[in-house]
Design an enzyme around this catalytic site. Structure first.
Site, PDB file in Angstrom:
ATOM      1  N   PHE A 107       1.725   5.545   5.013  1.00  0.00           N
ATOM      2  CA  PHE A 107       0.893   5.912   6.028  1.00  0.00           C
ATOM      3  C   PHE A 107      -0.692   5.096   5.832  1.00  0.00           C
ATOM      4  O   PHE A 107      -1.628   5.245   6.324  1.00  0.00           O
ATOM      5  CB  PHE A 107       0.314   7.308   5.957  1.00  0.00           C
ATOM      6  CG  PHE A 107       1.352   8.424   5.839  1.00  0.00           C
ATOM      7  CD1 PHE A 107       2.411   8.543   6.935  1.00  0.00           C
ATOM      8  CD2 PHE A 107       1.519   9.041   4.665  1.00  0.00           C
ATOM      9  CE1 PHE A 107       3.269   9.452   7.120  1.00  0.00           C
ATOM     10  CE2 PHE A 107       2.529  10.286   4.631  1.00  0.00           C
ATOM     11  CZ  PHE A 107       3.502  10.037   5.659  1.00  0.00           C
ATOM     12  N   SER A 108      -0.338   3.857   5.364  1.00  0.00           N
ATOM     13  CA  SER A 108      -1.706   2.873   5.188  1.00  0.00           C
ATOM     14  C   SER A 108      -1.552   1.812   6.219  1.00  0.00           C
ATOM     15  O   SER A 108      -2.357   0.900   6.533  1.00  0.00           O
ATOM     16  CB  SER A 108      -1.349   2.270   3.826  1.00  0.00           C
ATOM     17  OG  SER A 108      -0.326   1.452   3.617  1.00  0.00           O
ATOM     18  N   CYS A 130      -6.840   9.828   2.151  1.00  0.00           N
ATOM     19  CA  CYS A 130      -6.459  11.141   1.514  1.00  0.00           C
ATOM     20  C   CYS A 130      -6.617  12.366   2.090  1.00  0.00           C
ATOM     21  O   CYS A 130      -7.520  12.652   2.599  1.00  0.00           O
ATOM     22  CB  CYS A 130      -7.240  11.213  -0.014  1.00  0.00           C
ATOM     23  SG  CYS A 130      -6.847  12.648  -0.916  1.00  0.00           S
ATOM     24  N   GLU A 132      10.221  -2.650   4.727  1.00  0.00           N
ATOM     25  CA  GLU A 132      10.683  -1.748   3.637  1.00  0.00           C
ATOM     26  C   GLU A 132      11.182  -2.465   2.415  1.00  0.00           C
ATOM     27  O   GLU A 132      12.302  -2.113   1.889  1.00  0.00           O
ATOM     28  CB  GLU A 132      11.698  -0.865   4.492  1.00  0.00           C
ATOM     29  CG  GLU A 132      11.424  -0.039   5.598  1.00  0.00           C
ATOM     30  CD  GLU A 132      10.496   1.303   5.358  1.00  0.00           C
ATOM     31  OE1 GLU A 132      10.362   1.402   4.040  1.00  0.00           O
ATOM     32  OE2 GLU A 132       9.890   1.678   6.378  1.00  0.00           O
ATOM     33  N   GLY A 165       0.834  -1.369  -0.170  1.00  0.00           N
ATOM     34  CA  GLY A 165      -0.092   0.162   0.074  1.00  0.00           C
ATOM     35  C   GLY A 165       0.957   1.176   0.064  1.00  0.00           C
ATOM     36  O   GLY A 165       1.986   1.102   0.136  1.00  0.00           O
TER      37      GLY A 165
HETATM   38 ZN    ZN Z   1      -8.528  12.561  -2.515  1.00  0.00          ZN
END
Ligand code: ZN
Length: 194
Positions: free
Chosen positions: A19-20, A147, A91, A16
């Site tokens: 920040f997921s 988002c 990572e 992903g």
């Molecule tokens: Zn958006």
């Protein structure tokens, strides 16, 4: 399957955008394996010096001790193995393509291999070697962030340099620039091309 058995290995990918929660999910899986009495080892690339040299950390402060290896020499991971049933790489997008071959071998030899890493770069292009690891893995979880622009599920990593969306030709490191990353959806993700 018996947890001590070293037959029946597999590969699983947690991927992903930034920040997921990929590292949170990796830590959750490692915790559960440890509770079941399985031996676990985690490797991370030496270029990632976030939080501390020898642990992987999530954004909420949880830590797991990690073996730091040269991302261009994944064979070092094989040399450090000591019969662990669960082998994780955080990572994964920073490792060379050699990671693919080594993970295949570990899974063929009965290990559970867990990989966490970005599936796309800041341009939205597939990230080597993660896209091939996704294809070769038995299990794939693609996590979404939120988002920062519109609040919809985010699948892209927005790179911002000195307040502007990064240009697709910008180098990985821009010396002296104020750089940051955000999670964004497809509609809000911007890459300058002009
Ligand atoms: Zn958006």
């Amino acid at each position: 399957m018996s947890p001590r058995s070293l037959s029946g290995g597999w590969m699983e990918v947690i991927t992903g955008c930034m920040f997921s929660g990929k590292t949170d999910e990796l830590i959750r899986r490692l915790d559960r394996a440890e509770i079941a009495g399985q031996d676990v080892v985690v490797f991370k690339p030496s270029i990632d010096d976030r939080y501390s040299e020898d642990s992987i950390g999530s954004h909420n402060g949880k830590q797991w001790e990690a073996e730091v290896i040269d991302p261009e020499d994944v064979g070092e991971a094989e040399e450090r193995l000591n019969g662990e049933e669960v082998v994780a790489f955080d990572e994964a997008n920073f490792f060379s393509a050699e990671l693919i071959e080594i993970c295949e071998k570990l899974a063929d030899n009965g290990r559970r291999v867990i990989l966490a890493g970005l599936d796309t770069d800041f341009r939205g292009e597939p990230f080597e070697p993660v896209h091939e690891l996704i294809a070769r893995s038995e299990y794939v979880d693609k996590l979404q962030a939120i988002c920062v622009k519109c609040g919809e599920p985010a699948t892209r990593t927005q790179r911002i340099i000195d307040g502007d969306p990064a240009h697709r030709d910008d180098p990985t490191i821009v010396v002296g620039a104020d750089e940051k990353y955000e999670a964004r959806c497809r509609d809000c993700h911007e890459v300058r091309t002009g």
